[in-house]
Design an enzyme around this catalytic site. Sequence first.
Site, PDB file in Angstrom:
ATOM      1  N   SER A 181       3.839  -9.049  -0.527  1.00 42.63           N
ATOM      2  CA  SER A 181       4.842  -9.932   0.073  1.00 42.63           C
ATOM      3  C   SER A 181       4.354 -11.374   0.248  1.00 42.63           C
ATOM      4  CB  SER A 181       5.321  -9.358   1.411  1.00 42.63           C
ATOM      5  OG  SER A 181       5.985  -8.144   1.175  1.00 42.63           O
TER       6      SER A 181
ATOM      7  N   LYS B 244       7.287   0.271  10.548  1.00 40.53           N
ATOM      8  CA  LYS B 244       8.721   0.192  10.246  1.00 40.53           C
ATOM      9  C   LYS B 244       9.616   1.006  11.202  1.00 40.53           C
ATOM     10  CE  LYS B 244       8.988  -0.779   5.322  1.00 40.53           C
ATOM     11  NZ  LYS B 244       9.449  -0.217   4.054  1.00 40.53           N
TER      12      LYS B 244
ATOM     13  N   ASN C 288      12.318  -3.427   8.204  1.00 37.36           N
ATOM     14  CA  ASN C 288      11.252  -4.075   7.426  1.00 37.36           C
ATOM     15  C   ASN C 288      11.300  -5.599   7.521  1.00 37.36           C
ATOM     16  OD1 ASN C 288      13.427  -4.653   5.800  1.00 37.36           O
ATOM     17  ND2 ASN C 288      12.391  -4.151   3.888  1.00 37.36           N
TER      18      ASN C 288
ATOM     19  N   ASP D 197      15.561  -2.708   2.307  1.00 38.51           N
ATOM     20  CA  ASP D 197      15.162  -1.832   1.193  1.00 38.51           C
ATOM     21  C   ASP D 197      16.375  -1.257   0.451  1.00 38.51           C
ATOM     22  OD1 ASP D 197      12.416  -2.121   1.420  1.00 38.51           O
ATOM     23  OD2 ASP D 197      12.251  -0.549   2.938  1.00 38.51           O
TER      24      ASP D 197
ATOM     25  N   GLY E  99      10.864  11.008   1.936  1.00 36.62           N
ATOM     26  CA  GLY E  99      10.125  10.182   2.894  1.00 36.62           C
ATOM     27  C   GLY E  99      10.939   8.966   3.306  1.00 36.62           C
TER      28      GLY E  99
ATOM     29  N   ALA F  37      10.990   5.914   2.049  1.00 38.48           N
ATOM     30  CA  ALA F  37      11.586   5.182   0.919  1.00 38.48           C
ATOM     31  C   ALA F  37      12.863   5.871   0.458  1.00 38.48           C
ATOM     32  CB  ALA F  37      10.586   5.098  -0.224  1.00 38.48           C
TER      33      ALA F  37
ATOM     34  N   ILE G 257      10.109   4.090  -7.957  1.00 36.93           N
ATOM     35  CA  ILE G 257       9.825   3.013  -7.007  1.00 36.93           C
ATOM     36  C   ILE G 257       8.324   2.754  -6.877  1.00 36.93           C
ATOM     37  CG2 ILE G 257      11.998   3.364  -5.758  1.00 36.93           C
ATOM     38  CD1 ILE G 257      10.203   4.262  -3.412  1.00 36.93           C
TER      39      ILE G 257
ATOM     40  N   TYR H 247       4.963   1.178  -8.061  1.00 32.29           N
ATOM     41  CA  TYR H 247       4.698   0.010  -8.910  1.00 32.29           C
ATOM     42  C   TYR H 247       3.211  -0.193  -9.222  1.00 32.29           C
ATOM     43  CZ  TYR H 247       4.243  -2.091  -4.288  1.00 32.29           C
ATOM     44  OH  TYR H 247       3.899  -2.346  -2.991  1.00 32.29           O
TER      45      TYR H 247
HETATM   46  P1  ATR Z   1       7.288   7.061   2.065  1.00 27.56           P
HETATM   47  O1  ATR Z   1       7.666   6.685   3.447  1.00 27.56           O
HETATM   48  O2  ATR Z   1       6.558   5.970   1.325  1.00 27.56           O
HETATM   49  O3  ATR Z   1       8.425   7.604   1.260  1.00 27.56           O
HETATM   50  P2  ATR Z   1       6.156   9.628   2.847  1.00 27.56           P
HETATM   51  O4  ATR Z   1       7.034   9.740   4.022  1.00 27.56           O
HETATM   52  O5  ATR Z   1       4.719   9.996   3.019  1.00 27.56           O
HETATM   53  O6  ATR Z   1       6.135   8.188   2.230  1.00 27.56           O
HETATM   54  O7  ATR Z   1       6.783  10.496   1.649  1.00 27.56           O
HETATM   55  C1  ATR Z   1       6.107  10.717   0.481  1.00 27.56           C
HETATM   56  C2  ATR Z   1       6.996  11.564  -0.429  1.00 27.56           C
HETATM   57  O8  ATR Z   1       6.243  11.925  -1.591  1.00 27.56           O
HETATM   58  C3  ATR Z   1       7.436  12.863   0.212  1.00 27.56           C
HETATM   59  O9  ATR Z   1       8.735  13.178  -0.265  1.00 27.56           O
HETATM   60  C4  ATR Z   1       6.384  13.848  -0.301  1.00 27.56           C
HETATM   61  O10 ATR Z   1       6.787  15.179  -0.310  1.00 27.56           O
HETATM   62  P3  ATR Z   1       6.553  16.116   0.989  1.00 27.56           P
HETATM   63  O11 ATR Z   1       7.694  15.834   1.918  1.00 27.56           O
HETATM   64  O12 ATR Z   1       6.539  17.479   0.471  1.00 27.56           O
HETATM   65  O13 ATR Z   1       5.222  15.706   1.569  1.00 27.56           O
HETATM   66  C5  ATR Z   1       6.239  13.345  -1.709  1.00 27.56           C
HETATM   67  N1  ATR Z   1       4.985  13.788  -2.345  1.00 27.56           N
HETATM   68  C6  ATR Z   1       3.725  13.373  -2.060  1.00 27.56           C
HETATM   69  N2  ATR Z   1       2.835  14.010  -2.879  1.00 27.56           N
HETATM   70  C7  ATR Z   1       3.547  14.843  -3.683  1.00 27.56           C
HETATM   71  C8  ATR Z   1       3.224  15.743  -4.747  1.00 27.56           C
HETATM   72  N3  ATR Z   1       1.957  15.917  -5.134  1.00 27.56           N
HETATM   73  N4  ATR Z   1       4.226  16.410  -5.358  1.00 27.56           N
HETATM   74  C9  ATR Z   1       5.503  16.236  -4.963  1.00 27.56           C
HETATM   75  N5  ATR Z   1       5.893  15.382  -3.978  1.00 27.56           N
HETATM   76  C10 ATR Z   1       4.929  14.698  -3.347  1.00 27.56           C
END
Ligand code: ATR
Length: 286
Positions: free
Chosen positions: A22, A71, A92, A108, A137, A139, A224, A226
Amino acid sequence: MTDRNDYKLTGILGWPVSHSLSPLIHNFWIKKYNKRGSYIPLEISPGDLTESIDACKKLGLTGVNLTIPHKEACLPILDKIDETAREIGAVNTIVFRTEGKTVGYNTDSFGFRAAIETNTNAGWNLFGKNAVVIGSGGASKAVLHALKIWGAQEIRITNRTDSRAEKLALELGSGCKFWRWSDRNKALADVSLLVNTTSCGMVGQPPLELDLDLLPKSAVVNDIVYTPLMTSLLKRAKARGNPIINGLEMLLHQARPGFKAWFDIEPKITNDLRKTINAALVGDLK
Ligand code: ATR
């Protein structure tokens, strides 16, 4: 004559914050549009958030962005929360209003939609079409919010942990369908848009395990993530002929409303800006 009070200090509060792009984006625009101001990264631990927001206000900052882990935590601290931010459950972007009020926004959802709209053919629309979102999550919530107000016919949500996707689909209500993680490949049939909101494909993370066979070749695929810009998902989608949009686009577009609110100008996403951010990303990946 230059007004000495027109200098605007802005920044981003995060923990960690050193890898945030940012400052590069906003300082690029400050220079491009000849604004007097600066955008600085501020490393703020979770326990210091309330005091830090108060300090930013007292020091006369115009506004700040928030990143992980602030956030959601900032919601009870702010004077006012915009409706979109409330619906998504995360802020954000903060504007410190001259009358002393602290207002929180979430850009977002806007950034996601703008990224898709500006990178698809004129007239491309999601209205009445199906979309699939991988991940549940933070995002994912912003992406789902955008899809819902865009008028998608069916939004399919799937996540490694089924219960999170099921909960989100329930919260979002009509038009949102939960798909079991074990059925995720089948959820790709008849969709016009596929979005990966998980961290899969990011440097140091495993690639997203998703079989694209049933995905229509015309479906737009957006990741999403990058870092890197070309994730394994985007490479596979491109190889079979799907239009792709990388994660840098949402990152750039989500910055626009904050800059507009703070500096009173609608900043443009240009190839010069993309090149600047790309160069920083390549540097980071070395
Ligand atoms: P953010 O806020 O950036 O979205 P987050 O809340 O930690 O981050 O969410 C990460 C996402 O990636 C979640 O949907 C997570 O799935 P889980 O809810 O099962 O944890 C997903 N994720 C992370 N590692 C993964 C993997 N190896 N395979 C599939 N999904 C994964």
